[in-house]
Enzyme design. Structure first.
Site, PDB file in Angstrom:
ATOM      1  N   THR A 144      13.907  22.769  18.147  1.00  0.00           N
ATOM      2  CA  THR A 144      14.012  21.433  18.718  1.00  0.00           C
ATOM      3  C   THR A 144      13.238  21.312  20.033  1.00  0.00           C
ATOM      4  O   THR A 144      13.178  22.276  20.803  1.00  0.00           O
ATOM      5  CB  THR A 144      15.495  21.049  18.937  1.00  0.00           C
ATOM      6  OG1 THR A 144      15.577  19.879  19.738  1.00  0.00           O
ATOM      7  CG2 THR A 144      16.276  22.136  19.638  1.00  0.00           C
ATOM      8  N   SER A 179      22.622  21.509  25.594  1.00  0.00           N
ATOM      9  CA  SER A 179      23.924  21.576  24.889  1.00  0.00           C
ATOM     10  C   SER A 179      23.988  22.962  24.266  1.00  0.00           C
ATOM     11  O   SER A 179      22.960  23.633  24.116  1.00  0.00           O
ATOM     12  CB  SER A 179      24.018  20.509  23.800  1.00  0.00           C
ATOM     13  OG  SER A 179      23.192  20.868  22.698  1.00  0.00           O
ATOM     14  N   TYR A 181      24.437  23.541  21.214  1.00  0.00           N
ATOM     15  CA  TYR A 181      23.590  23.434  20.017  1.00  0.00           C
ATOM     16  C   TYR A 181      22.129  23.750  20.365  1.00  0.00           C
ATOM     17  O   TYR A 181      21.477  24.572  19.710  1.00  0.00           O
ATOM     18  CB  TYR A 181      23.696  22.025  19.391  1.00  0.00           C
ATOM     19  CG  TYR A 181      22.434  21.666  18.657  1.00  0.00           C
ATOM     20  CD1 TYR A 181      22.147  22.250  17.429  1.00  0.00           C
ATOM     21  CD2 TYR A 181      21.480  20.817  19.227  1.00  0.00           C
ATOM     22  CE1 TYR A 181      20.948  21.974  16.782  1.00  0.00           C
ATOM     23  CE2 TYR A 181      20.289  20.538  18.585  1.00  0.00           C
ATOM     24  CZ  TYR A 181      20.027  21.125  17.367  1.00  0.00           C
ATOM     25  OH  TYR A 181      18.841  20.874  16.744  1.00  0.00           O
ATOM     26  N   HIS A 182      21.620  23.054  21.404  1.00  0.00           N
ATOM     27  CA  HIS A 182      20.208  23.260  21.745  1.00  0.00           C
ATOM     28  C   HIS A 182      19.953  24.715  22.165  1.00  0.00           C
ATOM     29  O   HIS A 182      18.898  25.276  21.867  1.00  0.00           O
ATOM     30  CB  HIS A 182      19.779  22.303  22.856  1.00  0.00           C
ATOM     31  CG  HIS A 182      19.616  20.862  22.409  1.00  0.00           C
ATOM     32  ND1 HIS A 182      20.593  19.911  22.557  1.00  0.00           N
ATOM     33  CD2 HIS A 182      18.580  20.224  21.811  1.00  0.00           C
ATOM     34  CE1 HIS A 182      20.161  18.737  22.082  1.00  0.00           C
ATOM     35  NE2 HIS A 182      18.941  18.899  21.616  1.00  0.00           N
ATOM     36  N   LYS A 185      19.205  27.078  19.348  1.00  0.00           N
ATOM     37  CA  LYS A 185      17.820  27.021  18.868  1.00  0.00           C
ATOM     38  C   LYS A 185      16.910  27.865  19.774  1.00  0.00           C
ATOM     39  O   LYS A 185      15.922  28.439  19.303  1.00  0.00           O
ATOM     40  CB  LYS A 185      17.335  25.570  18.827  1.00  0.00           C
ATOM     41  CG  LYS A 185      18.132  24.681  17.877  1.00  0.00           C
ATOM     42  CD  LYS A 185      17.685  24.874  16.432  1.00  0.00           C
ATOM     43  CE  LYS A 185      18.406  23.941  15.490  1.00  0.00           C
ATOM     44  NZ  LYS A 185      17.841  23.937  14.146  1.00  0.00           N
ATOM     45  N   TYR A 254      23.210   5.444  26.990  1.00  0.00           N
ATOM     46  CA  TYR A 254      24.026   6.267  27.885  1.00  0.00           C
ATOM     47  C   TYR A 254      23.404   6.273  29.285  1.00  0.00           C
ATOM     48  O   TYR A 254      22.227   6.646  29.449  1.00  0.00           O
ATOM     49  CB  TYR A 254      24.121   7.704  27.370  1.00  0.00           C
ATOM     50  CG  TYR A 254      24.827   7.857  26.028  1.00  0.00           C
ATOM     51  CD1 TYR A 254      25.629   6.843  25.503  1.00  0.00           C
ATOM     52  CD2 TYR A 254      24.683   9.030  25.289  1.00  0.00           C
ATOM     53  CE1 TYR A 254      26.273   6.997  24.271  1.00  0.00           C
ATOM     54  CE2 TYR A 254      25.325   9.187  24.062  1.00  0.00           C
ATOM     55  CZ  TYR A 254      26.112   8.163  23.557  1.00  0.00           C
ATOM     56  OH  TYR A 254      26.731   8.329  22.346  1.00  0.00           O
TER      57      TYR A 254
HETATM   58  N1  USQ Z   1      21.645   8.632  23.604  1.00  0.00           N
HETATM   59  C1  USQ Z   1      21.981   7.367  24.049  1.00  0.00           C
HETATM   60  N2  USQ Z   1      22.784   6.609  23.256  1.00  0.00           N
HETATM   61  C2  USQ Z   1      23.257   7.028  22.055  1.00  0.00           C
HETATM   62  C3  USQ Z   1      22.907   8.314  21.601  1.00  0.00           C
HETATM   63  C4  USQ Z   1      22.101   9.094  22.412  1.00  0.00           C
HETATM   64  O1  USQ Z   1      21.552   6.926  25.127  1.00  0.00           O
HETATM   65  O2  USQ Z   1      23.971   6.267  21.406  1.00  0.00           O
HETATM   66  C5  USQ Z   1      20.757   9.473  24.431  1.00  0.00           C
HETATM   67  C6  USQ Z   1      21.310  10.842  24.778  1.00  0.00           C
HETATM   68  O3  USQ Z   1      22.106  10.788  25.944  1.00  0.00           O
HETATM   69  C7  USQ Z   1      20.050  11.662  24.933  1.00  0.00           C
HETATM   70  C8  USQ Z   1      19.067  11.016  23.968  1.00  0.00           C
HETATM   71  O4  USQ Z   1      19.609   9.730  23.656  1.00  0.00           O
HETATM   72  O5  USQ Z   1      19.529  11.508  26.218  1.00  0.00           O
HETATM   73  C9  USQ Z   1      18.892  11.789  22.675  1.00  0.00           C
HETATM   74  O6  USQ Z   1      20.165  11.968  22.081  1.00  0.00           O
HETATM   75  P1  USQ Z   1      20.324  12.019  20.482  1.00  0.00           P
HETATM   76  O7  USQ Z   1      21.779  12.024  20.150  1.00  0.00           O
HETATM   77  O8  USQ Z   1      19.469  11.002  19.854  1.00  0.00           O
HETATM   78  O9  USQ Z   1      19.626  13.409  20.137  1.00  0.00           O
HETATM   79  P2  USQ Z   1      20.028  14.892  20.528  1.00  0.00           P
HETATM   80  O10 USQ Z   1      21.459  15.049  20.841  1.00  0.00           O
HETATM   81  O11 USQ Z   1      19.051  15.390  21.529  1.00  0.00           O
HETATM   82  O12 USQ Z   1      19.796  15.661  19.152  1.00  0.00           O
HETATM   83  C10 USQ Z   1      18.946  15.151  18.118  1.00  0.00           C
HETATM   84  C11 USQ Z   1      19.308  15.876  16.840  1.00  0.00           C
HETATM   85  C12 USQ Z   1      19.022  17.352  17.015  1.00  0.00           C
HETATM   86  C13 USQ Z   1      17.569  17.540  17.424  1.00  0.00           C
HETATM   87  C14 USQ Z   1      17.261  16.741  18.680  1.00  0.00           C
HETATM   88  C15 USQ Z   1      15.791  16.735  19.035  1.00  0.00           C
HETATM   89  O13 USQ Z   1      20.682  15.660  16.518  1.00  0.00           O
HETATM   90  O14 USQ Z   1      19.312  18.032  15.810  1.00  0.00           O
HETATM   91  O15 USQ Z   1      17.340  18.889  17.682  1.00  0.00           O
HETATM   92  O16 USQ Z   1      17.603  15.353  18.449  1.00  0.00           O
HETATM   93  S1  USQ Z   1      15.549  16.632  20.786  1.00  0.00           S
HETATM   94  O17 USQ Z   1      16.304  15.479  21.304  1.00  0.00           O
HETATM   95  O18 USQ Z   1      14.138  16.507  21.023  1.00  0.00           O
HETATM   96  O19 USQ Z   1      16.094  17.843  21.350  1.00  0.00           O
END
Ligand code: USQ
Length: 389
Positions: A144, A179, A181-182, A185, A254
């Site tokens: 990721t 996190s 999770y991250h 990876k 958020y």
């Molecule tokens: N966020 C919001 N509102 C929401 C959901 C999320 O503002 O309703 C924000 C989070 O706080 C964060 C960002 O959006 O700053 C990304 O969150 P996300 O839930 O879209 O993604 P994330 O938790 O980072 O995880 C997802 C996948 C994961 C993958 C990752 C790629 O679930 O499997 O590894 O995206 S990355 O984000 O580039 O690490």
């Protein structure tokens, strides 16, 4: 090529399988349907209805002439992984069989440990099985972009040249995940890099951004949706915003919403993974690909969804700036390189606005189903409150 997809029942696994079948590869699948169970454990379900894997596989026969040989089992069980690799002797293995939700891993110690153990052992099992049985096979592992965190400098593709106290070296770029999770990876990446150094395994470690959307060419052709999660645990930013707008809920940004990430459509994620398989690394190479199309802040994405809804449907969803359940920078520099996939031939298929319009049109057919999931949308998983319960 003979390709095994570990995690074939998931958001990316299933459409990837259809693309690879379409391109004439011999596809094999492995899964234990744990994502279906974990999503239901947090009180949710896929917003798009999906068939059982067995039923999907039966329908694939109509379109592609045959079913995918499927192995039911847990990738964190070494005996099972060895048995499957021995039976197939694949040319390449795509490893998507990991717990993939950052919030899930932050619910509490149980979920944190589950994510650590399952994710790290599944990759270790694969590393050893490949080394012992088919050492020339290509491991394509889904990591990721979140491994890098959000440093105040540019992010290279895996490695960078650094000078310290007058000496220079090329080293892995420091990882700083957000996190448990991250972090799993990151640990996987370190383990793959070491396995490559010791046993010369050919590895592509994909640093993928956030994937969005409902469509691929094969989903259109077969009418077989892939899962689409929207709840606070398994849903991701843009997919959640689209679903929220459909049921007239405020878009859940958020905090300040300046959190910037790399984003990629589902169809383009499948395109990139297919390219990585068809243009494998050299024998003995550990290759890192930063896999995303464009960077956006979550605030920008919410405004985009707002604008599209207003233009297409004449209603303008509200944007709610909720207290951030996570611990993360809400305003920051973000500039990751992502050249290698383009050099390999990657071209964006559609602009993000068109993907959002397509997703709205698919999801609108299931407005009632999404409405019934509305209780799962507001954040309940807070990084600071994670505990042993
Ligand atoms: N966020 C919001 N509102 C929401 C959901 C999320 O503002 O309703 C924000 C989070 O706080 C964060 C960002 O959006 O700053 C990304 O969150 P996300 O839930 O879209 O993604 P994330 O938790 O980072 O995880 C997802 C996948 C994961 C993958 C990752 C790629 O679930 O499997 O590894 O995206 S990355 O984000 O580039 O690490």
């Amino acid at each position: 090529m003979k390709i095994l997809i570990m995690g074939i029942d998931g958001y990316i696994g299933f459409p990837l399988a259809m693309r690879l079948l379409n391109r004439g590869h011999q596809v094999y699948g492995l899964d234990n349907y744990i994502t279906r169970r974990r999503v239901s454990k947090v009180g949710s379900d896929s917003a798009l209805p999906i068939l059982s894997f067995h039923e999907r596989n039966r329908r694939l026969k109509r379109h592609f002439g045959h079913q995918i040989p499927f192995f039911y089992g847990d990738a964190s069980n070494p005996d099972f992984v060895y048995k499957v690799i021995e039976k197939i002797r694949p040319d390449a293995v795509v490893h998507l069989a990991e717990q993939r939700s950052a919030p899930y891993s932050m619910i509490g110690l149980r979920e944190a440990n589950e994510t650590m153990v399952k994710n790290i052992t599944s990759t270790m099992n694969l590393i050893y099985a490949i080394k012992d049985i088919v050492p020339e096979a290509h491991i394509l592992k889904l990591g990721t972009m979140g491994e890098y965190g959000t440093p105040n400098i540019d992010i290279p593709e895996g490695f960078f040249e650094i000078e310290y106290n007058g000496r220079r070296d090329v080293l892995p770029f420091p990882k700083n995940a957000g996190s448990w999770y991250h972090w799993t990876k990151v640990h996987d990446s370190n383990n793959l890099m070491f396995a490559n150094r010791v046993w010369n395994l050919a590895v592509t470690d994909v640093m993928q951004g956030v994937v969005y959307g409902t469509k691929t060419q094969e989903i259109d052709e077969t009418g077989l949706y892939t899962r689409f999660d929207i709840d606070e645990v398994y849903g991701t930013a843009l997919n959640r915003f689209t679903a929220e707008a459909i049921i007239d809920m405020p878009l859940t940004v958020y905090g300040k919403g300046g959190q910037t990430r790399g984003f990629l459509s589902l169809n383009d994620s499948i395109q990139c993974l297919t390219l990585a398989l068809e243009k494998p690394p050299k024998a003995g190479e550990y290759r890192v690909l930063n896999q995303f199309d464009e960077k956006y802040s979550v605030g920008q994405l919410a405004e985009m969804v707002q604008r599209i809804f207003e233009n297409e449907y004449g209603k303008r969803p509200e944007i709610a700036h909720l207290d951030n359940p996570r611990v993360e920078k809400e305003e920051h520099y973000y500039n990751p390189e992502h050249r290698k996939l383009e050099e390999m031939g990657y071209r964006r298929t559609k602009i993000i606005e068109e993907e959002i319009v397509d997703a709205i049109s698919d999801l609108s057919k299931f407005r009632d189903r999404i409405y019934n999931l509305r209780g799962t949308l507001m954040p309940k998983t807070f990084w600071k409150l994670s505990a042993y319960n």
